[in-house]
Design an enzyme around this catalytic site. Structure first.
Site, PDB file in Angstrom:
ATOM      1  N   ARG A   1       0.907  -1.093  -0.134  1.00 21.24           N
ATOM      2  CA  ARG A   1      -0.197   0.170  -0.378  1.00 21.24           C
ATOM      3  C   ARG A   1       0.654   1.241  -0.248  1.00 21.24           C
ATOM      4  O   ARG A   1      -0.355   2.666  -0.429  1.00 21.24           O
ATOM      5  CB  ARG A   1      -1.134  -0.530   1.210  1.00 21.24           C
TER       6      ARG A   1
ATOM      7  N   VAL B   1      -9.636   1.903  -3.848  1.00 20.66           N
ATOM      8  CA  VAL B   1      -8.770   0.699  -4.178  1.00 20.66           C
ATOM      9  C   VAL B   1      -8.149   0.579  -2.619  1.00 20.66           C
ATOM     10  O   VAL B   1      -7.907   1.367  -2.457  1.00 20.66           O
ATOM     11  CB  VAL B   1      -8.603   0.249  -5.461  1.00 20.66           C
ATOM     12  N   GLU B   2      -7.957  -0.474  -2.606  1.00 29.62           N
ATOM     13  CA  GLU B   2      -6.887  -0.892  -1.533  1.00 29.62           C
ATOM     14  C   GLU B   2      -7.412   0.173   0.205  1.00 29.62           C
ATOM     15  O   GLU B   2      -6.502   0.542   0.685  1.00 29.62           O
ATOM     16  CB  GLU B   2      -5.720  -0.756  -1.661  1.00 29.62           C
ATOM     17  N   GLY B   3      -8.882   0.141   0.448  1.00 22.03           N
ATOM     18  CA  GLY B   3      -8.926   0.622   1.485  1.00 22.03           C
ATOM     19  C   GLY B   3      -9.543   2.160   0.926  1.00 22.03           C
ATOM     20  O   GLY B   3      -8.803   3.179   0.434  1.00 22.03           O
TER      21      GLY B   3
END
Length: 856
Positions: free
Chosen positions: A382, A504-506
């Site tokens: 991330r 995306v990714e949280g």
């Protein structure tokens, strides 16, 4: 009168001495001894009221008691531990695993209220190896040269076959795979550099390459796979014969992994003609990058074993497995279309898909550990792919906007000379510098072995948000040039792509309000996680000992933060220790001050709200903003040192840090305004802002220097966009804009002569071309100078031009044959996803309608 003065001096000694001991975090035993000596001296030499001496002695007695550890544990700690256990908020396994993921790095120092700058400064500056630099200068540049983003996004809705082939041939998908498996084995910094360069050229290309080098099958295999799994999959992933994807998100469960309903049931079945114990999988996923073209599918699901074929558990929890997409029952192939950025992204589903137990990543022993694997790896991935994508986009926007603002003229002057445009240019350049610093410094820490879970969330949220703001400002500067889509529009697709990274990714709202501070408050605090573990220890005696140590350490820490916060705020931190005596010295001190303020506010937030703090998302978000501002400001200062402390970059450093620290101040102010316990809020304000909110945003003078830096050819402008694709060649707008910017400086004297000649009546036309003709005839300029001016203005006009089309030209494809040709350019898919029933019905109705028309 003299007795009163002496008494006041003694009082000053006790108060000042207490503040000093707390400020320096002197341990309890040493502080007790020092206080005892001072009190004894006061009894012997001091004048004053006996009652006052008795009162101080009583306070000293209370200070002595905690030094008797056994008494302290039994009479103080044990009752408090019982209360603490009742106050603890409920925590799911997914929350616990997320909290414990990764490592604590510089974020822990900022949380301490007393950051050790030597720790940050001791990290070496990240540097590309010769091999990595050669890849960046060779295959990466060549790939950028091959890309035609208009063709990709408008005509094909995919990358051309030659681009796919080049990506696979040059192993762009294998940057994180070790050389022993045929990969490139690049550093995190090199990975970030490649993604930044590609993002400056095409969001589609950078997204396609970024995902396999982030959280995906390769990364999971490297850290958790069995040797057999690594040997089976990694060579194919490195060679590009296998295309990976990883499927987590489902329609019912997005960010809430605990709500996952995709499942696998342990059962007996047939695999490759043999009876074996395996897993029957059923799933429905969406938003999966590379799913339409994937050959190997990483899958997250909940594992059940009702017949206890592998153990005594009925449910094992979230598990990760690898499923070949040609397995019967797997459906892939259909695509999503994310804001017209056509990277391969789509849904995938599976019905009664049977795979053997060794499909579980890491084998049967890793059953139920899927979520733990994912959050551990997310703490690294991330921090790289999405932040470096935003950084690359920012570098392109800075490079383009700075040049465009000079060559684009209104009211007979470059638009860069308008302060409103300058304000936007300043934000573009300043926020790009912050993103560059955050990505480079954090990637460098990862290469040194850190797994910075909280900083990775900070980078994901703030870099993508800054990327969005940079895109907005760049569009404002360019006006219609950025709005009119076509082959010459170099901003529009990047602008469209910014919300994709936000989600995306949280999702960013979740990341800011729940993850950054929610994880940081427990993971990075010097004592909270220790207290939680001690309270949950089944060995109560051991738990009591550990809780006692953590509790009294926490109390001393809180007292120290009270003293440090007040003193540093009162003195503007002018006396705090910093690692360097340079023009940036005061900024280190500012961070010292806000670190103590933040630590104090955090402790009182947790004390007054307890487990309810995690439901107070706005309060948590504001504290997270303070932590983020300090972290980003720290990376700016470290980045400035890493790049050789270039004096010409100081305007960017000053603007960046002042902006971030001003945001920290305002976030603390908003936190105090909204803290429910008003008496505590008033007390905190006294210790955090004893002189009011004295920190100011960057001045217009600093902003003006930033504008000069980004609009003037030179080292600082190049350093700001050092990873962008700026090669001068046809088809690369960044290189052509830079050429025009440099020519503008060269032709200023000629244009000045034209203006003067017009004032003197030697030339009369309002049109530039005619002005040059008249100037040549009047011998204001020579024929050679006239040719140079015409060539220069021809290049400028070409860069300022926008595209227009006939209606037919705007259609992406004009026949089914063209559509088939376009789709054939993607990598060959092993299976195709079936049409949903609704789509089949629509197709059937369309066919029926056509038949009726023909019949009539």
């Amino acid at each position: 009168m003299s007795g009163l003065i002496v008494s006041l001096l003694w009082l000053l000694l006790f108060v000042g001495g207490g503040i000093f001991l707390a400020y320096q975090r002197i341990d309890l035993r040493t502080s007790t001894i020092a206080t005892g000596i001072a009190l004894l001296a006061y009894w012997i030499f001091g004048d004053g009221f006996v009652l006052w001496k008795l009162f101080l002695t009583l306070l000293f007695g209370l200070m002595v008691i905690p030094n008797f550890i056994e008494v302290r544990r039994e009479k103080i700690t044990k009752p408090l531990l019982d209360i603490y256990r009742k106050m603890l908020p409920s925590m799911s396994n997914t929350e616990r695993e997320a909290l414990e993921a990764g490592s604590v790095w510089w974020d822990g120092e900022l949380f301490s209220g007393m950051p050790d700058w030597d720790k940050l400064m001791s990290y070496p500056a990240p540097k590309l190896s010769d091999e990595e630099q050669a890849f960046l200068d060779g295959p990466c540049e060549e790939l950028c040269r091959m890309v035609d983003d208009w063709e990709i996004c408008h005509k094909l809705a995919d990358m051309p076959k030659e681009v796919w082939d080049f990506i696979i041939e040059k192993k762009f998908f294998a940057m994180i795979i070790p050389k022993q498996y045929g990969g490139l084995e690049f550093s995190a910094y090199a990975n970030a550099a490649v993604i930044s360069k590609l993002a400056s050229r095409s969001a589609t290309v950078s997204s396609t390459i970024g995902v396999p080098n982030s959280l995906g099958p390769a990364e999971l295999l490297l850290h958790y796979g069995t040797e057999e799994q690594k040997d089976h999959y990694l060579p194919g992933l490195a060679a590009g014969t296998e295309i990976p994807c990883f499927a987590l998100t489902s329609p019912q469960a997005g960010s809430d992994a605990a709500a996952l309903i995709d499942n696998g049931v342990v059962c007996k079945g047939t695999w490759k003609g043999k009876k074996t114990v395996g897993i029957r999988l059923n799933w429905d996923k969406r938003y999966i990058t590379l799913a339409p073209v994937a050959t190997v599918l990483g899958l997250a699901f909940k594992l059940y074993d009702p017949d206890h074929l592998i153990g005594d558990e009925d449910e094992y929890g979230i598990t990760a497995a690898l499923v070949p997409t040609d397995t019967p029952g797997v459906e892939v192939g259909r695509r999503h279309y994310p804001l017209s950025i056509p990277f391969q992204n789509g849904p995938t589903s599976g019905k009664d898909v049977f795979v053997p137990l060794d499909a579980i990543i890491g084998g049967q022993e890793q059953a139920g550990n899927g979520w733990k694997m994912l959050v551990q790896l997310l703490s690294v991935g991330r921090a790289i792919t999405l932040p470096s994508t935003a950084s690359g986009g920012g570098q392109a926007a800075s490079y383009a906007s700075g040049a465009y603002a000079i060559i684009r003229k209104q009211f007979n002057t470059s638009i860069a000379n308008f302060e409103g445009v300058g304000e936007a240019l300043t934000r573009i350049a300043g926020q790009t510098y912050i993103m560059n610093a955050a990505v480079a410094v954090t990637a460098g820490a990862i290469d040194q072995g850190e797994k910075p879970a909280v900083p990775s969330a900070i980078l994901k949220y703030h870099c993508t948000e800054m990327g969005r703001r940079v895109a907005n400002d760049a569009m404002d500067v360019h006006g219609g040039k950025g709005v009119m889509m076509g082959p010459t529009n170099y901003l529009g697709r990047g602008y469209m792509a910014t919300p994709i990274a936000i989600t995306v990714e949280g999702a960013n709202i979740l990341t800011r309000s729940l993850i950054i501070y929610g994880q940081g408050a427990i993971r990075c605090h010097p004592f909270v996680l220790r207290e939680l573990h001690a309270a949950g220890d089944e060995d109560h005696d051991r738990g009591l000992i550990e809780f006692d140590d953590a509790l009294f350490g926490h109390i001393g820490y809180a007292i120290s933060n009270l003293a440090r916060s007040f003193f540093l705020a009162l003195t503007h931190a002018k006396f705090s220790r910093v690692p360097l005596n340079t023009p940036t010295r005061r900024y280190y001190q500012n961070i010292n001050r806000y670190s103590a303020n933040f630590a104090l506010a955090s402790d009182f937030a947790m004390l007054t709200l307890g487990g309810g703090l995690k439901k107070r998302e706005l309060l948590s978000a504001r504290l997270g903003d303070v932590l983020s501002s300090m972290y980003l400001a720290s990376t700016v200062l470290k980045h400035f040192e890493n790049q050789g402390r270039r004096a010409t970059d100081l305007p960017l450093v000053e603007w960046s840090v002042r902006t971030l620290m001003y945001q920290a101040q305002e976030s603390l102010h908003a936190f105090l305004r909204n803290l429910p316990n008003r008496p505590v809020a008033m007390l905190l304000r006294l210790f955090i802002f004893p002189r009011g909110r004295t920190y100011s945003a960057p001045s217009d003078e600093i902003a003006s220097r930033v504008v000069d830096l980004v609009t003037t050819p030179g080292e600082s402008r190049e350093r700001l966009s050092e990873l962008a694709y700026t090669t001068l060649e046809p088809g690369n707008p960044l290189g052509l804009l830079q050429e025009a910017l440099e020519l503008t400086g060269q032709h200023i004297p000629l244009e000045r002569r034209l203006r003067q000649a017009r004032k003197e009546g030697l030339i009369h036309s309002d049109y530039l071309g005619l002005q040059i003709d008249e100037a040549e005839k009047a011998q204001v300029i020579s024929k050679a100078e006239g040719r140079a001016l015409r060539e220069y203005h021809g290049k400028v006009e070409s860069l300022l031009a926008v595209d227009d089309f006939t209606t037919d030209e705007l259609a992406r494809v004009t026949s089914g044959r063209a559509a088939a040709e376009a789709s054939s350019k993607s990598p060959k898919k092993k299976t195709a996803r079936k049409k949903p029933a609704a789509a089949k019905r629509a197709a059937s109705q369309k066919t029926t309608s056509k038949k009726k028309t023909k019949k009539s």
